[in-house]
Design an enzyme around this catalytic site. Structure first.
Site, PDB file in Angstrom:
ATOM      1  N   LYS A 263       0.832  -1.198   0.000  1.00 53.80           N
ATOM      2  CA  LYS A 263       0.000   0.000   0.000  1.00 53.80           C
ATOM      3  C   LYS A 263       0.875   1.260   0.000  1.00 53.80           C
ATOM      4  CE  LYS A 263      -3.925  -1.905   2.598  1.00 53.80           C
ATOM      5  NZ  LYS A 263      -4.973  -1.630   1.606  1.00 53.80           N
ATOM      6  N   ARG A 337     -10.814 -11.113   1.248  1.00 56.31           N
ATOM      7  CA  ARG A 337     -11.687 -12.132   0.646  1.00 56.31           C
ATOM      8  C   ARG A 337     -11.062 -13.516   0.733  1.00 56.31           C
ATOM      9  NH1 ARG A 337     -11.538  -8.809  -4.820  1.00 56.31           N
ATOM     10  NH2 ARG A 337     -11.264  -7.230  -3.221  1.00 56.31           N
TER      11      ARG A 337
END
Length: 497
Positions: A263, A337
């Site tokens: 990130k 997920r």
């Protein structure tokens, strides 16, 4: 904070012993001649207290009133949302004098939604995080009384609201803790403490047990961190054991660097909030322990860090989920997920009536809905409708987005059964479509709380959402189940006789 519900008329409120008296005034006139009613009438006549919700008038030592400080607060039409916003404004205004005892009185008749909203709003406005501060100034308000014309019929709503506050504040606490004070192990320890509440049990699985279960997707995310993963299983049994449970699945990434797909540095500190889905599950169980509704609930929390070392999963790696489906990891920052899909497969063993996963899953959901509503995804209209209604009733709102099969096209992979990301377009939906692959055996809904779980900027911190929504839904299911039960029907028959 200590809460109390009192039968307290507007006339009686004038003699109430407290540091600040907040009077909630709805639209409409009053013919009463007591001190507070006269004060309200004079303020309206002089246009110092408009009817618009959120308008305040602070008065110091008014004649005939025991409280040294009075805040007259307009709630407009008296709707739950107006009460909530007004109480937040009034409590924020009152905090300046550092009061210890605050009383909030309804000048007109109050309903259950208004009382519950006032309790939750007052707690929200006065909340202070202190855990990692050396010289913390805790909330000054220690005692909050709610005054209504007749407390009896509103007792249940009040008790449920105070339990909801306990759950929200537990979720806030763990959401606000820095990553080094909220590791998977520490989060599991917090879950174990909940087992001290009635009808709650907790089991925690470690890396070996998770590997034995075949949770290859979950394990892959955790393998780049020195912190061992934890899989938390909470059980609340408030109904007969043969009654199928609702399963809540909370994403528990206690810190998310993005892994190899690193990130940007800016605001990466906020990735400590990536476990707010897990925190909301813990908060719900905290409240269930107080309310004791007639329902069975399972909480599943896959928890780990998403870190980047020589063992970390790489873009292009293929992992095998607990369901047996293989997944091509095209982006290691789409890790939520991966841990959720194994937890959803695990949920099947409980033969649930519904499974709801809660996750700070996608920035795309923030773009779509901002920080106002959580994203709701479900292929089951009844479940989606019940959750949407619970969000409206609790003022913890969500919005249903589509799940058309066309959105899954981008998840196709040449090297595995499915890829973990599609393109940028419709990112919140494609993430939900990925999760949907693992939910064919039960009614399922997904709440994307990436925009609602925390606030940035000067008010940075966890919101505790969607504890209120989830509790409202569960209590609704409990009441439906109780109404259908033979024991309930027998009680009704005996009562009628």
């Amino acid at each position: 904070m200590d809460f109390q519900l009192k039968t307290l008329s507007i006339a009686q409120a004038a003699t109430e012993k407290c540091d600040v008296l907040i009077v909630l005034v709805a639209s409409g006139s009053s013919t009463s001649k007591d001190a507070l009613s006269t004060l309200i009438a004079d303020a309206r006549k002089s246009a110092d207290l408009p009817d618009k919700a959120g308008k305040l008038l602070a008065v110091y030592r008014p004649a005939g009133v025991s409280a040294p400080r009075v805040v007259l607060a307009s709630v407009g039409d008296g709707s739950p949302s107006s009460v909530r916003s007004t109480v937040i404004a009034a409590v924020n205004a009152a905090k300046g004098s550092n009061p210890k005892r605050v009383t909030i009185v309804f000048a007109q008749a109050a309903d259950a939604a208004g009382v519950g909203g006032a309790v939750i709003a007052a707690a929200d406005a006065s909340y202070v995080y202190t855990t990692t501060k050396s010289k913390a100034e805790a909330r000054t308000i220690r005692h909050l009384s709610i005054g209504v014309a007749d407390a009896g019929p509103l007792r249940q709503a009040f008790d449920e609201a105070t339990a909801t506050v306990a759950g929200i504040e537990l979720a806030k606490e763990w959401g606000n803790r820095p990553g080094n004070h909220c590791t998977p192990t520490l989060l599991a320890d917090a879950a174990k403490e909940l087992a001290g509440l009635p009808n709650i049990k907790c089991e925690v699985l470690g890396p070996k047990e998770v590997a034995k279960l075949g949770m290859g997707a979950f394990s892959a995310v955790a393998q780049g961190s020195a912190e061992p993963l934890r899989f938390i299983v909470l059980r609340y049994h408030g109904a007969p054991k043969d009654q199928a449970p609702v399963v809540l699945v909370g994403k528990g990434i206690t810190f998310d660097t993005g892994g190899v797909s690193l990130k940007p540095a800016a605001e990466m500190d906020e990735m400590k909030f990536d476990m707010c889905g897990a925190a909301s599950v813990l908060g719900v169980f905290r409240a269930l322990g107080d309310i004791q509704p007639a329902i069975n609930v399972i909480g599943l929390v896959p928890s780990c860090e998403n870190m980047n070392d020589g063992h970390a999963v790489k873009p292009g790696d293929v992992v095998t989920s607990m369901s047996g489906q293989t997944i091509e990891v095209l982006n290691t920052d789409a890790e939520g997920r991966l841990i959720l899909c194994d937890a959803l497969t695990y949920a099947k063993r409980f033969a649930p009536t519904a499974v709801i996963d809660i996750a700070t899953l996608t920035g795309a959901c923030v773009v779509a809905l901002g920080g106002v509503r959580s994203g709701l995804f479900s292929g089951d209209d009844a479940l989606a409708g019940a959750l949407a209604a619970a969000g409206e009733e609790s003022q913890d709102r969500c919005w249903r987005l589509p799940l058309d099969d066309d959105y899954a096209e981008g998840l196709k992979s040449n090297f595995a059964d499915v890829a973990n990301i599609a393109g940028r377009a419709g990112g919140a939906i494609t993430a939900a479509k990925f999760l949907q692959r693992f939910t064919s055996d039960f009614p399922w809904a997904h709440l994307d709380i990436a925009g609602t779980a925390w606030k940035s900027g000067a008010s940075k911190g966890s919101t505790g959402r969607p504890v209120g929504l989830l509790l409202n839904y569960l209590l609704g299911q409990s009441r439906k189940s109780d109404a259908k039960s033979p024991a309930r029907k027998a009680r009704k028959t005996r009562s009628a006789a």
